[in-house]
Scaffold this motif. Sequence first.
Motif: not given
Length: 247
Positions: A183-210
Motif C-alpha cells: 500500500p502507499t505509505d505517507e512518504l510515497a503519497d507525499e512524493f506523488v503529490g509533489i510530482v502532481r503539483g499538489r500544494k503543501s496546504t492541500s487537504s492531503r498535505g501534512r499541514s494542519e488545517p486552519a
Amino acid sequence: MTPGDAPTFRLAYVPGVTPNKWVRIWAERRPDVPLDLVPLAVADCTEAVGQGNVQMAITRIPDALHHGDPGAHHVIELYVETTVVVLPKDHLLTAGDELTMDDLGGEQFLWPLDEPLAVPHRPGAEIDHRPETVGDAIELVAAGIGLLLVPQSLARLHHRKDLVYRPVTDAPTGAVGLLWPQPTDELADEFVGIVRGRKSTSSRGRSEPAPKRSAKEKAAAKRAAREAAGKIPGKSTRKGAGRPRRH
C-alpha cells in the motif's frame, strides 16, 4: 529514535530522467526526511522496488515491468518522451528537421540490450551486434556503424559534437512514470503529490488545517469586510451622501 533510525526516502531514477525540481521541493517540505537518489538501469527498477531497496522509482514504463515482478504496486505516467534518431553530423538525413519511419527504411540500426524503447516494427536493417548499453551504441553511431532510435532525453544525455538527432514523428514513444509498492505509505503519497503539483496546504498535505473560528471572531471578520466595502451599518450609502450642501 536514534539518528540511525530516522526515516529516509530512497528514490531510484533511470538515465535521462532529471528529478532535480521534485527533489528540491521535497527538501523544502520534508526537511525531516532526507531523500536519497539511487541511479538505476530500467531493468533493475522492479527488483529494487519489490525487495524494498527503494521506496519509489522514476522509470520508463511499461518497459520496467518487462524485466521483473515488483509485487503489488502502483504506476502512474508522468510524461511521454519524444523519440529521435541519433545519426552522424554529416549524414544525409540531417537535412530534414523532422523525419518519419519511412525516411529511415534504407538505414542500418543498432538495438542495445538495455533497449529503452519498444519498437515492434523496426525500420531498416538490424545490425547483428547488439551493444550492451545505449552509451555503447552511441559510440558505434559515431564510428559510422549504424543509427539509433532512443528517447530524446537519452540522446541529450549522451550528446557528442560529432552526432545530431532528429525527431521521428510517427515512431513509437515511451513514457516516464512512477513505480512504487502497495500500500502507499505517507512518504510515497507525499512524493506523488509533489510530482502532481499538489500544494503543501492541500487537504492531503501534512499541514494542519486552519482552526475553526468562534462566532465572535466570525462576526468581527464580517464587520471588517463590510467596512472595507463601504457598507458600515448606520451610515447612508445613497449617492451623494456625505457631500456638503450648496447654499
